[in-house]
Design a protein around this motif. Structure first.
Motif, PDB file in Angstrom:
ATOM      1  N   UNK A 439      33.912  66.097  17.140  1.00 60.44           N
ATOM      2  CA  UNK A 439      35.073  66.738  17.768  1.00 60.44           C
ATOM      3  C   UNK A 439      36.227  66.870  16.787  1.00 60.44           C
ATOM      4  N   UNK A 440      36.360  65.888  15.887  1.00 66.32           N
ATOM      5  CA  UNK A 440      37.437  65.911  14.900  1.00 66.32           C
ATOM      6  C   UNK A 440      37.270  67.066  13.936  1.00 66.32           C
ATOM      7  N   UNK A 441      36.033  67.486  13.694  1.00 64.34           N
ATOM      8  CA  UNK A 441      35.786  68.634  12.803  1.00 64.34           C
ATOM      9  C   UNK A 441      36.477  69.881  13.345  1.00 64.34           C
ATOM     10  N   UNK A 442      36.336  70.093  14.665  1.00 61.60           N
ATOM     11  CA  UNK A 442      36.982  71.256  15.280  1.00 61.60           C
ATOM     12  C   UNK A 442      38.491  71.223  15.114  1.00 61.60           C
ATOM     13  N   UNK A 443      39.092  70.046  15.281  1.00 65.54           N
ATOM     14  CA  UNK A 443      40.544  69.936  15.122  1.00 65.54           C
ATOM     15  C   UNK A 443      40.954  70.172  13.678  1.00 65.54           C
ATOM     16  N   UNK A 444      40.109  69.709  12.744  1.00 67.27           N
ATOM     17  CA  UNK A 444      40.412  69.900  11.315  1.00 67.27           C
ATOM     18  C   UNK A 444      40.369  71.373  10.939  1.00 67.27           C
ATOM     19  N   UNK A 445      39.426  72.114  11.514  1.00 62.69           N
ATOM     20  CA  UNK A 445      39.281  73.535  11.200  1.00 62.69           C
ATOM     21  C   UNK A 445      40.494  74.358  11.637  1.00 62.69           C
ATOM     22  N   UNK A 446      41.186  73.900  12.687  1.00 63.23           N
ATOM     23  CA  UNK A 446      42.372  74.635  13.150  1.00 63.23           C
ATOM     24  C   UNK A 446      43.662  74.006  12.630  1.00 63.23           C
ATOM     25  N   UNK A 447      43.522  73.074  11.650  1.00 59.63           N
ATOM     26  CA  UNK A 447      44.684  72.481  11.004  1.00 59.63           C
ATOM     27  C   UNK A 447      45.357  71.367  11.768  1.00 59.63           C
ATOM     28  N   UNK A 448      44.711  70.812  12.790  1.00 60.01           N
ATOM     29  CA  UNK A 448      45.316  69.737  13.587  1.00 60.01           C
ATOM     30  C   UNK A 448      44.616  68.396  13.387  1.00 60.01           C
TER      31      UNK A 448
END
Length: 545
Positions: A439-448
């Protein structure tokens, strides 16, 4: 495959041949089929009825039947046309122009396979052969509707066969679960008896019981397999020499012996694929523990078995050990080999000495870099191993069955179950951690995200590796639990067997001694200088722990 062809000859007169040409008499070939041998002369759609209908239909249409093909016990649903001699012979005859009409009682006599049979019918039509059924008429192919009807007919027949198969399997499963005999081939050692009842079709209802004479031979087969190490070929020859015959009066073959050794019915169970009946004491011929030992021996001797071997493939030969003796340096098998040493004495006479030895297979053939000895004298190793075995067997006489062993096993199983629970909990935590990282990967991809992509990738790989390690430990733990449970359930059997070995070993022949050693010892390693390491089977070693 039971296929019969008959030829119908015409009278040897020129007038008859002339008349046939003048009136253009059509030549018909008939195909009769029943799916099971029991249908022949018994059921409503048996072969005599099919034949009668086809003859009357041909006579009504002015056709002459020139050939008739019989298929007895051939399933049109399970057996492909490529494997049916009658269909192939009919195709050859069609290509040779030997007939004009293919006549059957119903089209499903040609087959019930929806992906194959419609195209067989169409193939005959393309060769100029008229395909007729006495009940359904002619199958034509003049338009797309004809083709669709042709396919729909066999699609429906296939569906009926599928439903029939499902119903039969369901009934068989239910009968097996209830421990009810449902027919089939009667295994050697049993016989069928008439119950005096009849089924819905009026046929006698049979049950099965132990055949006293044959059951003795079944026990002999298991005894000589487990205790004397007989292989299937040797066992078959032994029974044939005694003049013992199978149910149908035939000689025993290897596959006959293997079927007997693999049939759990001798332990009192009906089986139907994965379904097993409750234990039926009235059908027990072989003790379950003996049956399991026989399965272990068969598995060990199988060429496909990749596990380390502990059972000798054969008990013949002069050496005491085979199957479970290995090189202590490279781990390869030590194989028995005969030798003869010759030398000339000082007085000029020749001295010959023959014997047996154990040879490191891989070292002698330079298949690896083994640094152990190439050969070991068998009598020296055999004597050392036999002394260790005798010491073990002597101890059992001074060690009565200790019930404290039960408590120890229960505690060990309890401890391993606790370890299993901890491993399951650890795996759940790692699975949860992996999910959070994903789930953290998705947040990293959007800069969060809180972490860089590199850190996340490394963490995910580390977590996956941790999950694999825990899963491996969990499988090992679960295997140990099952192994301990199995031994615990059979403690009394193993102890009684151990005691019987202690009583009989000294007076046993070499073949019996070999089998005792194979079952008592899992592995023997021999290293340079005759250093011998013996690993006893845990099932018996426990009595001295």
């Amino acid at each position: 495959m039971n296929t019969v062809q008959t030829n119908v000859s015409f009278p040897a007169t020129g007038k008859r041949c002339f008349d046939m040409e003048r009136v253009s008499v059509k030549r018909a070939n008939c195909l009769y089929r029943v799916s099971t041998k029991k249908q022949v002369d018994n059921q409503k759609d048996d072969i005599p009825m099919q034949k009668k209908e086809c003859h009357e239909f041909a006579e009504k249409n002015g056709w002459v039947i020139v050939n008739e093909y019989y298929e007895k016990g051939i399933s049109g649903y399970k057996v492909s046309a490529n494997c049916r001699d009658a269909v192939q012979d009919l195709k050859d005859a069609a290509l040779n122009g030997e007939f004009d009409v293919l006549l059957v009682y119903m089209f499903d006599r040609l087959g019930r396979i929806d992906s194959e049979t419609p195209f067989i019918v169409e193939w005959f039509a393309e060769q100029g052969i008229e395909v007729w059924s006495t009940q359904e008429g002619q199958q034509r192919f003049e338009n797309q509707t004809d083709k669709l009807i042709n396919y729909m007919r066999f699609w429906q027949a296939n569906g009926e066969s599928v439903k029939t198969s499902i119903r039969v399997k369901t009934v068989m499963k239910q009968l097996t679960e209830e421990g009810i005999y449902h027919g089939g081939v009667t295994p050697f050692g049993y016989r069928t008896v008439d119950t005096g009842r009849k089924n819905k079709k009026g046929h006698p209802v049979h049950d099965i019981e132990i055949d006293p004479k044959e059951s003795m031979y079944v026990k002999m087969i298991f005894d000589k397999t487990v205790n004397d190490g007989y292989g299937s070929h040797r066992m078959a020859e032994y029974l044939n020499q005694l003049g013992i015959k199978t149910h149908n009066g035939s000689r025993f073959q290897c596959n006959t012996i293997n079927r007997i050794l693999n049939n759990r019915m001798y332990c009192g169970y009906f089986t139907s694929k994965d379904t097993v009946s409750p234990k039926l004491e009235k059908l027990v011929i072989v003790d379950e523990n003996i049956f399991e030992l026989a399965q272990k021996i068969l598995k060990q001797r199988s060429n496909k078995n990749e596990e380390k071997q502990s059972i000798a493939r054969t008990t013949k030969g002069q050496t005491l050990l085979s199957g479970n003796i290995y090189c202590g340096h490279c781990g390869s098998h030590l194989i028995a080999s005969g030798y003869t040493d010759k030398h000339i004495r000082k007085d000029g006479t020749e001295m010959c000495k023959s014997g047996t030895r154990y040879v490191c297979y891989h070292r002698t053939r330079r298949l690896n870099d083994c640094d152990g000895q190439s050969v070991y004298l068998s009598e020296r190793i055999d004597a050392a191993v036999e002394k260790a075995v005798l010491d073990y067997l002597e101890k059992v006489k001074d060690n009565p069955r200790d019930r404290a062993l039960d408590i120890r096993y229960k505690n060990e199983i309890k401890q391993r179950k606790q370890i299993e629970r901890e491993l399951v909990k650890k795996k759940d935590e790692l699975d949860k951690q992996l999910n959070e990282l994903s789930l953290e990967i998705g947040r990293t991809l959007v800069g969060k995200g809180r972490f860089s992509a590199d850190v996340l990738s490394a963490s995910i790989e580390s977590t996956k590796a941790g999950i694999l390690d825990v899963e491996q430990e969990l499988r090992k733990c679960q295997h140990e639990i099952e192994e301990k449970k199995d031994v615990f359930d059979k403690l009394d059997f193993y102890y009684d067997q151990f005691v019987s070995w202690a009583d009989e070993y000294m007076n046993a022949d070499k073949e019996r001694k070999k089998m005792i050693i194979c079952q008592l010892i899992d592995e023997i390693k021999v290293s340079r200088g005759y250093v011998i390491e013996i690993k006893f089977n845990i099932c018996y070693e426990q009595f001295f722990a």
